[in-house]
Design an enzyme around this catalytic site. Structure first.
Site, mmCIF file in Angstrom:
data_model
loop_
_atom_site.group_PDB
_atom_site.id
_atom_site.type_symbol
_atom_site.label_atom_id
_atom_site.label_comp_id
_atom_site.label_asym_id
_atom_site.label_seq_id
_atom_site.Cartn_x
_atom_site.Cartn_y
_atom_site.Cartn_z
ATOM 1 N N LYS A 112 0.624 -1.699 0.191
ATOM 2 C CA LYS A 112 0.082 0.089 0.215
ATOM 3 C C LYS A 112 1.112 1.212 0.012
ATOM 4 C CE LYS A 112 -4.047 -1.593 -0.501
ATOM 5 N NZ LYS A 112 -5.702 -1.101 -1.062
ATOM 6 N N LYS A 192 -2.545 -10.549 -9.083
ATOM 7 C CA LYS A 192 -3.693 -11.440 -9.007
ATOM 8 C C LYS A 192 -4.771 -10.289 -8.943
ATOM 9 C CE LYS A 192 -4.976 -9.139 -4.620
ATOM 10 N NZ LYS A 192 -5.932 -8.294 -3.026
ATOM 11 N N LYS A 195 -9.891 -5.394 -8.113
ATOM 12 C CA LYS A 195 -10.566 -4.090 -8.764
ATOM 13 C C LYS A 195 -9.458 -2.773 -9.061
ATOM 14 C CE LYS A 195 -15.007 -3.802 -9.524
ATOM 15 N NZ LYS A 195 -15.730 -4.261 -9.205
HETATM 16 P P1 AMP Z 1 -11.279 -7.815 -1.340
HETATM 17 O O1 AMP Z 1 -12.155 -7.532 -2.887
HETATM 18 O O2 AMP Z 1 -10.076 -7.916 -1.551
HETATM 19 O O3 AMP Z 1 -11.592 -7.246 -0.284
HETATM 20 O O4 AMP Z 1 -11.447 -8.920 -0.781
HETATM 21 C C1 AMP Z 1 -12.460 -10.166 -1.047
HETATM 22 C C2 AMP Z 1 -11.963 -11.386 -0.346
HETATM 23 O O5 AMP Z 1 -11.509 -11.688 -1.862
HETATM 24 C C3 AMP Z 1 -11.055 -12.141 0.401
HETATM 25 O O6 AMP Z 1 -11.547 -13.102 0.666
HETATM 26 C C4 AMP Z 1 -10.352 -11.504 -1.051
HETATM 27 O O7 AMP Z 1 -8.771 -12.700 -0.722
HETATM 28 C C5 AMP Z 1 -10.158 -12.849 -2.080
HETATM 29 N N1 AMP Z 1 -9.947 -12.282 -3.094
HETATM 30 C C6 AMP Z 1 -10.035 -10.912 -3.697
HETATM 31 N N2 AMP Z 1 -9.339 -11.413 -5.112
HETATM 32 C C7 AMP Z 1 -9.505 -12.263 -5.103
HETATM 33 C C8 AMP Z 1 -8.323 -13.281 -6.515
HETATM 34 N N3 AMP Z 1 -7.348 -11.957 -7.072
HETATM 35 N N4 AMP Z 1 -7.904 -14.734 -5.781
HETATM 36 C C9 AMP Z 1 -8.245 -15.130 -5.217
HETATM 37 N N5 AMP Z 1 -9.074 -14.401 -4.209
HETATM 38 C C10 AMP Z 1 -9.496 -13.155 -4.146
#
Ligand code: AMP
Ligand code: TRP
Length: 324
Positions: A112, A192, A195
């Site tokens: 970050k 990864k 968004k």
């Molecule tokens: P976030 O949208 O980053 O708050 O993520 C919400 C959930 O989705 C968390 O448990 C993340 O670890 C999972 N997550 C987000 N992006 C990925 C990804 N590219 N692959 C696998 N899990 C993901």
């Protein structure tokens, strides 16, 4: 009493395939066996102040995705983090038992700092402490997340151990639960799916938009012409075929290696399977989208149920820390 599951996700709006395969699949499947608490962490989102004007819309869109994917408000507690403000108090209390050195070495903090050097705020350092507060407020034992969250979970466990040592056994050590697809890469095939990086495929897209999006994906860079043999083992589209097209995997690999199919054919195959897998989800989403009051009611009810547990834990913590 059933053990508890907790997970949270930032209100980034419509969910993408990474969220769906890495986290939501487990959110849904754990609902029978555990008491599940799932939270949209709006306060965490404020650590990267970009577009707070869309927070409410994002919360609504995310909730639509969660419900349409199978989260059931009769079985699980679904709520928004700031609607149960006890978590902010617990965050402050836990921050007193968390050495700063632990927080400065967290890899996501370092990332970050690189991503938003103009806004390295205090909340960003405390991000994993707030996340720990989220989990332990509900004394959760299982935390379904994607692989990127493992360092945070490790830290949560360390904070729990320290708290329990100092004040007596209070919280269970939470354990991460991964799906079989814990890290989905984005359309660039490198980072990864996220968004923020703009490399994602939203699950709520129309069939046509899904095809368009999949067509933009990078594949095997060595395959520059249609007649070049491909290398499925390094291709992100092939990785996604593993989930969406498990029965044709060997065929696809062989046809790619022998250049019998091109990348456009392979992407079309994938996009079609994504569309047919997500068809029931998309239909259910459209039905729910026509009932906006329903989402508001689900969240209000979830916050009320969550707060009953939150108040009890916070009281116990205050007692143990000598505040009452
Ligand atoms: P976030 O949208 O980053 O708050 O993520 C919400 C959930 O989705 C968390 O448990 C993340 O670890 C999972 N997550 C987000 N992006 C990925 C990804 N590219 N692959 C696998 N899990 C993901
Ligand atoms: N840090 C998580 C993410 O970025 C979101 C989150 C906040 C979370 N609190 C949590 C995940 C508690 C699991 C448990 O996705």
């Amino acid at each position: 009493m059933k053990s508890r599951v907790f997970s949270g996700a930032r209100p980034t709006g419509r969910q993408h395939l990474g969220n769906y395969l890495g986290a939501i699949q487990n959110y849904v499947s754990l609902q029978g066996e555990y008491t599940c608490v799932y939270c949209i962490v709006d306060v965490h989102a404020l650590t990267s102040l970009e577009d707070t004007g869309s927070l409410q819309k994002n919360i609504h869109e995310m909730m639509l995705d969660w419900l349409a994917a199978g989260l059931d408000p009769q079985k699980s507690i679904l709520f928004v983090q700031s609607h149960v403000p006890e978590v902010m108090q617990l965050h402050t209390l836990l921050s007193m038992v968390t050495p700063l050195s632990w927080l400065l070495r967290v890899p996501t903090f370092k990332e970050k700092v690189k991503l938003q050097p103009h806004n390295v705020n205090y909340g960003l350092v405390g991000y994993p402490v707030l996340m720990t507060a989220d989990i332990v407020l509900y004394k959760a034992e299982v935390v379904p997340v994607g692989e990127d969250q493992l360092p945070h979970l490790e830290l949560a466990r360390e904070i729990v151990r320290r708290f329990n040592n100092l004040f007596g056994n209070t919280f269970p050590e939470p354990e991460a639960k991964l799906t079989s697809f814990p890290l989905i890469l984005g359309l660039d095939g490198k980072e990864k799916m996220s968004k923020q990086l703009g490399n994602d495929i939203e699950i709520a897209l129309s069939d046509e938009a899904t095809i368009e999006r999949v067509m933009t994906a990078l594949t095997d860079p060595a395959r520059r012409y249609r007649s070049d043999p491909g290398h499925p083992e390094i291709c992100n589209i092939y990785r996604l075929q593993r989930y969406f097209n498990p029965f044709q995997l060997d065929d696809i690999a062989e046809q790619c290696r022998s250049a019998k199919i091109g990348c456009v054919d392979c992407k079309m195959l994938l996009a079609r399977e994504i569309n047919s897998t997500l068809k029931p989800f998309r239909e259910q989403r459209a039905t729910l989208a026509a009932k906006p009051r329903y989402i508001t009611n689900v969240l209000a009810d979830g916050a009320q149920r969550a707060q009953v547990i939150a108040r009890e834990t916070l009281k116990e913590v205050k007692l143990k820390m000598g505040l009452i």
